[in-house]
Design an enzyme around this catalytic site. Structure first.
Site, PDB file in Angstrom:
ATOM      1  N   THR A 144       0.838  -1.192   0.000  1.00  0.00           N
ATOM      2  CA  THR A 144       0.000   0.000   0.000  1.00  0.00           C
ATOM      3  C   THR A 144       0.869   1.238   0.000  1.00  0.00           C
ATOM      4  OG1 THR A 144      -1.894   1.082   1.045  1.00  0.00           O
ATOM      5  CG2 THR A 144      -0.197   0.239   2.513  1.00  0.00           C
ATOM      6  N   ASN A 145       0.289   2.316  -0.465  1.00  0.00           N
ATOM      7  CA  ASN A 145       0.863   3.646  -0.287  1.00  0.00           C
ATOM      8  C   ASN A 145      -0.127   4.527   0.465  1.00  0.00           C
ATOM      9  OD1 ASN A 145       3.452   3.437  -1.516  1.00  0.00           O
ATOM     10  ND2 ASN A 145       2.447   3.378  -3.513  1.00  0.00           N
ATOM     11  N   ASN A 146      -1.214   3.926   0.956  1.00  0.00           N
ATOM     12  CA  ASN A 146      -2.249   4.636   1.693  1.00  0.00           C
ATOM     13  C   ASN A 146      -1.802   4.794   3.148  1.00  0.00           C
ATOM     14  OD1 ASN A 146      -4.584   5.113   3.361  1.00  0.00           O
ATOM     15  ND2 ASN A 146      -5.891   4.483   1.654  1.00  0.00           N
TER      16      ASN A 146
ATOM     17  N   LYS B 115      -4.294   3.559   5.912  1.00  0.00           N
ATOM     18  CA  LYS B 115      -4.264   2.106   6.125  1.00  0.00           C
ATOM     19  C   LYS B 115      -3.003   1.697   6.873  1.00  0.00           C
ATOM     20  CE  LYS B 115      -6.820   0.497   2.051  1.00  0.00           C
ATOM     21  NZ  LYS B 115      -6.701  -0.315   0.828  1.00  0.00           N
TER      22      LYS B 115
ATOM     23  N   ASP C 141      -7.666  -5.473  -0.085  1.00  0.00           N
ATOM     24  CA  ASP C 141      -8.588  -4.722  -0.908  1.00  0.00           C
ATOM     25  C   ASP C 141      -9.866  -4.642  -0.093  1.00  0.00           C
ATOM     26  OD1 ASP C 141      -9.158  -3.178  -3.130  1.00  0.00           O
ATOM     27  OD2 ASP C 141     -10.018  -4.840  -4.247  1.00  0.00           O
TER      28      ASP C 141
ATOM     29  N   PHE D 291     -11.525   7.813   7.094  1.00  0.00           N
ATOM     30  CA  PHE D 291     -11.392   8.186   5.693  1.00  0.00           C
ATOM     31  C   PHE D 291     -12.442   7.442   4.888  1.00  0.00           C
ATOM     32  CE2 PHE D 291      -8.727   4.567   6.501  1.00  0.00           C
ATOM     33  CZ  PHE D 291      -8.781   3.769   5.374  1.00  0.00           C
TER      34      PHE D 291
ATOM     35  N   ASP E 157     -16.325   6.480   5.964  1.00  0.00           N
ATOM     36  CA  ASP E 157     -16.479   6.469   7.419  1.00  0.00           C
ATOM     37  C   ASP E 157     -17.492   7.477   7.964  1.00  0.00           C
ATOM     38  OD1 ASP E 157     -14.649   4.414   7.477  1.00  0.00           O
ATOM     39  OD2 ASP E 157     -13.072   5.550   8.505  1.00  0.00           O
TER      40      ASP E 157
ATOM     41  N   ARG F  24     -11.273  -4.095   8.599  1.00  0.00           N
ATOM     42  CA  ARG F  24      -9.836  -4.249   8.390  1.00  0.00           C
ATOM     43  C   ARG F  24      -9.183  -4.889   9.609  1.00  0.00           C
ATOM     44  NH1 ARG F  24      -9.189   0.382   6.501  1.00  0.00           N
ATOM     45  NH2 ARG F  24      -9.432  -0.233   4.350  1.00  0.00           N
TER      46      ARG F  24
END
Length: 191
Positions: free
Chosen positions: A7-9, A12, A68, A148, A151, A177
């Site tokens: 990920t680059n989020n 998360k 995902d 985010f 939410d 998650r």
């Protein structure tokens, strides 16, 4: 154990780092030099999670997990689902996505929804999948400033606040998650 989280989020990443603590050495895509957009060509959350983890494992040679996630609204035939991040277009705007969702739900009486996360773990030549769901409903206005994505309009079952009104610690106790990642961590601890 060293693992790449595909990920680059940063949102998360913060959630997952809080769940993993210091039990694993967690590296990100940028840490391993992966700056390309990883393809997500499939129409299911499960297939896209596996595509991401296998891409990193095959191209960079490091054990990897990828998630995902999507918001599923049964009264909208499962929308936004696998297209949750870009539901309102390629700009991937959280506000635009929420506004479109609320417009599409205007005449719906069934506002039940659930967040679904699937984590795919590519460990050596093997693949494992871990699923988490958070059941709830979509309210008709945004509330809260945390979190985010969707939410601000999602109230989990048994709660009176949206995910965006909860602290990260509160959300982590019940989120889709965190449920999926708890299964991943349990597997890794016992593998």
């Amino acid at each position: 154990m060293k693992l790449c989280f595909a990920t680059n989020n940063q949102n998360k990443l913060r959630e997952i780092q809080a769940l993993l603590g210091d039990r694993f050495e967690l590296v990100t895509l940028s840490d391993i030099g992966c700056f390309e957009e990883i393809p997500e060509p499939f129409e299911t959350i499960q297939e896209n999670a596996k595509a991401k983890s296998s891409y990193v494992r095959e191209k960079y040679g490091i054990d990897c997990f990828a998630d995902d996630s999507g918001l599923v609204v049964p009264s909208l035939n499962g929308e936004p689902g696998v297209h949750s991040a870009y539901y309102a277009g390629p700009q991937r705007s959280h506000d635009d996505n929420i506004n479109l969702l609320l417009r599409n739900l205007t005449n719906e009486t069934d506002r039940s929804a659930y967040f679904l996360t699937v984590i795919s773990l590519s460990l050596g030549n093997d693949y494992y999948a871990f699923e988490g769901r958070a059941l709830g409903a979509i309210i008709d206005e945004k509330r809260g400033t945390g979190g985010f994505g969707y939410d601000p309009v999602f109230v989990p079952d048994g709660q009176d606040r949206t995910f965006a009104e909860m602290t990260l610690a509160e959300k982590s106790q019940i989120s889709h998650r965190s449920i999926a990642f708890a299964k991943l961590v349990d597997f890794l601890d016992n593998h």
